[in-house]
Design an enzyme around this catalytic site. Structure first.
Site, mmCIF file in Angstrom:
data_model
loop_
_atom_site.group_PDB
_atom_site.id
_atom_site.type_symbol
_atom_site.label_atom_id
_atom_site.label_comp_id
_atom_site.label_asym_id
_atom_site.label_seq_id
_atom_site.Cartn_x
_atom_site.Cartn_y
_atom_site.Cartn_z
ATOM 1 N N ARG A 89 0.869 -1.181 0.000
ATOM 2 C CA ARG A 89 0.000 0.000 0.000
ATOM 3 C C ARG A 89 0.905 1.230 0.000
ATOM 4 O O ARG A 89 1.671 1.460 0.938
ATOM 5 C CB ARG A 89 -0.891 0.018 1.238
ATOM 6 C CG ARG A 89 -1.635 1.329 1.478
ATOM 7 C CD ARG A 89 -2.241 1.308 2.874
ATOM 8 N NE ARG A 89 -2.896 2.544 3.251
ATOM 9 C CZ ARG A 89 -2.285 3.597 3.799
ATOM 10 N NH1 ARG A 89 -0.984 3.595 3.991
ATOM 11 N NH2 ARG A 89 -2.975 4.668 4.143
ATOM 12 N N ASP A 98 1.628 4.712 0.675
ATOM 13 C CA ASP A 98 1.039 5.696 1.575
ATOM 14 C C ASP A 98 1.235 7.112 1.042
ATOM 15 O O ASP A 98 2.326 7.468 0.576
ATOM 16 C CB ASP A 98 1.697 5.556 2.955
ATOM 17 C CG ASP A 98 1.145 6.535 3.964
ATOM 18 O OD1 ASP A 98 -0.065 6.469 4.248
ATOM 19 O OD2 ASP A 98 1.919 7.378 4.457
ATOM 20 N N GLU A 130 -3.046 4.767 -2.015
ATOM 21 C CA GLU A 130 -3.786 5.434 -0.948
ATOM 22 C C GLU A 130 -3.791 6.922 -1.272
ATOM 23 O O GLU A 130 -2.864 7.652 -0.937
ATOM 24 C CB GLU A 130 -3.141 5.165 0.421
ATOM 25 C CG GLU A 130 -3.978 5.648 1.602
ATOM 26 C CD GLU A 130 -3.505 6.974 2.207
ATOM 27 O OE1 GLU A 130 -4.196 7.492 3.097
ATOM 28 O OE2 GLU A 130 -2.444 7.467 1.787
#
Length: 668
Positions: free
Chosen positions: A306, A308, A350
C-alpha cells in the site's frame, strides 16, 4: 547476461532506425550490459535466473528509462544512478527467496488473480489484534474461518518513541517494532499465510521518514549528502514561497508545512507531523535508497504494498504539491522496477483526494489496485439521507477502472471518514456541497436530531467548518446508541445497516476489505485518552483492541435474533463472504447500474463471462418496492433466487425489500 536483446539492439549494435529517447535507452543498456554481466558473474548467478531477468528487462527497459530520464535526465550523475538502479533490481531478483520466484512465475501467467471473487480482505493492527506476529500466526485458522484471503497489516516497522502517527513515522524499514516481533517472525507469518492461500499486504511509507531514521540522523549531524534526502532550508524565504499555495493537512495540530529544527537551525518540510520529514525525490539517491527498502520489504513475502500518501511525493514551487504529474512518473518507475525484479508484487494506491485525482493513480503500469474513498463516503451519505441519488450519480461515471485493475472497497479503516464526493455531482442534483458536508458531520457525530450515529469529530476546524469523522462501523451504524438506550428495534436496525453496507462492499466490484473487529460489531473505544501518545488523535476511538471474550458474553441478547448480537453479526458476515466466493459473477470490476425509479434503492448488475447477478439494496428504514418487470428485462429471466436467503421471486409483481435489506438475485 542479458539473454534477450532489448528493443533497438541487433547483435549488439544500434539499428539505423534508432533515434531520440529510444536510441538513448538502447545505447544506455548496451553500455550497462557488461556491468550487469559482471554482477551476475561475481555472484555466480544461475543461468536461468539471468535469462528470466533479461527477458523482463527487455520488455520494460525502454519505458523505465523514459520514466527515469523524465525525472532525473538533466542531472550530471544520471548515468551513475541508472546503473545503480539496474544493479539494485538485479540483486533483488537474485536474493529473492525461491518460493517467491515461483509465485512470480505463476502470477505472470495469471495477471488478473487479484480480481477474483475469492479475494476478500481484512486489515488490522498487530498489537491490537494479537499482541505480536507470533500470536498472529496462530490466528490464521480464524481468518480462514471468517473467509479472508487477503490480510493487510497496519505499519509494523520500527518507529520513533511516543507519538508515531499510528506507525507511519518509520525509523527503520528493515526492522520490525520489537514489541511486535522480528523480521524473521514476519517472514514466517508470510510463509504460513501463503500456505493458507492468504495474500499479505503491508504499507510502504515512502513519502516521509521519522525524524530519528538513520538518514535524518545523518542530516542532523550536518552531512550534506543526507540533508539532500529531505527539504531543509536555513531561513523562511523558500518555505514562505511554498506556503502560499500549500494546504494544511492537520491545521488543528499545527500550522504550516514546515518545522523548525533547533539542532540544524533550519526549517524542515513536514507535511503531516513535525516528526515526519518529507523525502526529496528530486534527488535520485532518494529514489534508489527507497527502491532498496521496497525490495527488502517485498523479499519478506509481501504480495501487495500500500503506497502511503501517494499524492504528496513530489514538490514544485507555485503548486499545491499534490497530484503532480511527476508523482505519477515516480510511482510508475517503482512499478516498472517491480515488474522486472519482483513481478508478482502489486501496488495499492492510498490517495484520499478528489475523485477525479484518485482514479489517475490506477493503471496496470502504476497502482493496480486503489482504495475507493468516494464509495465509502457516499455509502455513509446514503445511509444518513436514506436516499441514493448522489451515490448513483457518482457510480454512474466514477466506478469504472482500466482493465487489469481493481478497487479496494472499504467501509472503515484506521483513518477518518472525509466527505470526498465531487461538488459538481452534488450541484447537478441541487445539493449545496458545503451545507451537505455540515449536515453529514452533524449526523455522524450524533448532533442532528434523530441521528443513530455515535461518531466523534476528527480535526474539526471551527474557522472553516471542515471536519472529518472517527468511529467504528457499529457505532456509526447505530449499535452503540441502541445498546445505550436499550432499544431492541434499534439494535435490529443497526445490525441491518451494517450488513447492508457490507453486502454492497462485497458485491459492487473490486476487493472488499473489512477492518478487523467489524465482524463482531465492536464499538468505539473511548479509553484511548488514557494513553498520552494517543490522547490527541481521536482516530484511536475506532482502533479498539480485539476482545476475544466477546465470544463468550451472554448479556447482549437481541430479541429478534438468535444468540448474541456479536455472534449474529459474525455469522452473517461469514455467510456474506462465503456466498460472494461462490458467485463467479462477482469477479472483476464490471458493474452496471439498474434504474429502479425509487430514490431509496441502489441496484446494479454484475456480469462476468456468462454469469449474472442483480444486487438491490434498500437504504430506507421503511419497506421499499421495485418493479419486477424491470428486473426481468435486465436480468433476462422471469424467476430469481436470492443467493443470501434462497428465497425465490417472480417478476410478475413488485419485489418488496424490507428496511435495510439487500438481495443478491440469480436467475433460476
Amino acid at each position: 547476461m542479458i539473454r534477450s536483446n532489448p528493443k533497438g539492439l541487433r547483435n549488439g549494435s544500434i539499428t539505423p532506425r534508432a533515434s531520440g529517447l529510444s536510441y538513448e535507452a538502447d545505447l544506455s543498456l548496451k553500455r550497462l550490459a557488461p556491468r550487469l554481466q559482471a554482477f551476475w558473474d561475481a555472484h555466480d548467478a544461475d543461468e536461468e535466473l539471468r535469462h528470466e531477468f533479461g527477458l523482463r528487462l527487455a520488455d520494460h527497459w525502454e519505458e523505465l528509462f523514459a520514466l527515469l530520464f523524465e525525472l532525473y535526465g538533466t542531472r550530471y550523475d544520471f548515468f551513475f544512478h541508472l546503473e545503480q538502479i539496474l544493479l539494485t533490481a538485479a540483486a533483488a531478483w537474485l536474493d529473492r527467496p525461491e518460493p517467491l520466484r515461483e509465485l512470480d512465475r505463476h502470477r505472470i501467467n495469471e495477471p488478473d488473480w487479484f480480481t477474483s471473487e475469492k479475494i476478500v480482505g481484512g486489515a488490522l493492527y498487530v498489537d491490537l489484534f494479537s499482541e505480536n506476529l507470533g500470536k498472529l500466526t496462530e490466528s490464521i485458522d480464524y481468518f480462514k474461518e471468517l473467509g479472508l484471503t487477503y490480510l493487510h497489516l497496519m505499519p509494523l516497522f520500527a518507529v520513533r518513541p511516543g507519538d508515531n502517527d499510528g506507525g507511519y513515522a518509520i525509523s527503520n524499514y528493515r526492522s520490525v517494532d520489537p514489541r511486535l516481533g522480528t523480521i524473521e517472525d514476519l517472514r514466517n507469518l508470510a510463509s504460513e499465510l501463503r500456505k493458507a492461500g492468504i495474500v499479505l499486504v503491508l504499507d510502504f511509507v515512502f513519502n516521509h521518514t521519522s525524524d530519528d531514521h538513520e538518514w535524518a540522523k545523518h542530516a542532523q549531524s550536518g552531512d550534506p549528502e543526507y540533508q539532500n534526502f529531505y527539504y531543509i532550508y536555513p531561513n523562511r524565504e523558500l518555505p514562505d514561497q511554498y506556503e502560499r499555495t500549500l494546504r494544511e493537512i492537520f491545521p488543528t495540530v499545527r500550522r504550516g508545512n514546515f518545522t523548525w529544527h533547533d539542532g540544524m537551525q533550519s526549517w524542515v518540510w513536514t507535511t503531516f507531523n513535525s516528526f515526519q520529514w518529507d523525502l526529496n525525490y528530486s534527488n535520485p539517491a532518494v529514489f534508489r535508497a527507497m527502491l532498496e527498502e521496497m525490495f527488502f520489504i517485498s523479499s519478506t513475502g509481501i504480495d501487495i504494498l500500500r503506497l502511503d500518501a501517494v499524492a504528496f511525493v513530489w514538490k514544485q514551487m507555485g503548486t499545491n504539491c499534490e497530484n503532480l504529474p511527476q508523482a505519477h512518473t515516480l510511482i510508475q518507475a517503482f512499478s516498472r522496477l517491480a515488474r522486472i525484479a519482483t513481478p508478482s508484487l502489486l501496488f495499492k494506491s492510498e490517495a484520499i483526494v478528489h475523485p477525479d485525482d484518485v482514479v489517475k493513480y490506477v493503471s496496470p503500469e502504476e497502482c493496480q489496485i486503489s482504495y475507493n474513498p468516494t464509495l465509502m463516503a457516499l455509502l455513509w451519505e446514503s445511509l444518513a439521507t436514506r436516499e441514493t441519488r448522489l451515490l448513483c450519480r457518482s457510480l454512474s461515471h466514477r466506478h469504472k477502472l482500466p482493465p487489469h485493475t481493481a478497487w479496494v472497497n472499504y467501509l472503515r479503516c484506521h483513518d477518518d471518514i472525509g466527505w470526498t464526493f465531487d461538488d459538481a455531482d452534488a450541484a447537478a442534483l441541487g445539493i449545496n456541497a458545503y451545507d451537505h458536508r455540515q449536515f453529514l458531520n452533524l449526523f455522524y457525530t450524533g448532533q442532528f436530531k434523530g441521528s443513530f450515529a455515535r461518531g466523534v469529530p476528527f480535526q474539526e476546524n471551527v474557522q472553516t467548518g471542515d471536519m472529518r469523522i472517527a468511529g467504528t462501523l457499529a457505532s456509526l451504524a447505530g449499535l452503540e446508541h441502541a445498546i445505550e438506550v436499550g432499544d431492541e428495534h434499534e439494535k435490529e436496525m443497526s445490525i441491518r445497516r451494517m450488513l447492508l453496507l457490507q453486502g454492497i462492499s462485497l458485491s459492487i466490484g473490486g476487493i472488499p476489505l473489512l477492518y478487523l473487529g467489524e465482524e463482531w460489531g465492536m464499538l468505539n473505544d473511548y479509553d484511548f485518552v488514557k494513553d498520552p501518545a494517543k490522547a490527541g488523535d481521536t482516530r484511536w476511538v475506532h482502533r479498539p483492541k480485539m476482545q476475544w471474550e466477546f465470544l463468550h458474553e451472554l448479556d447482549d441478547k437481541i430479541a429478534s435474533g438468535d444468540g448474541s448480537i456479536r455472534t449474529r453479526i459474525f455469522r452473517s458476515q461469514q455467510k456474506l463472504i462465503a456466498t460472494r466466493k461462490s458467485l463467479p459473477a462477482l469477479a472483476g470490476q464490471n458493474m452496471e447500474l439498474v434504474a429502479t425509479g425509487n430514490v431509496h434503492l441502489l441496484s446494479f448488475i454484475r456480469i462476468h463471462e456468462s454469469h449474472r447477478l442483480i444486487v438491490i439494496a434498500n437504504f430506507s428504514d421503511q419497506p421499499q418496492s421495485v418493479d419486477g418487470n424491470r428486473l426481468r428485462t435486465v436480468g433476462l429471466g422471469r424467476f430469481f433466487q436470492d443467493a443470501l436467503t434462497d428465497r425465490e421471486f417472480g417478476t410478475s409483481a413488485d419485489i418488496v425489500l424490507e428496511a435495510y435489506e439487500t438481495l443478491w438475485l440469480l436467475r433460476v
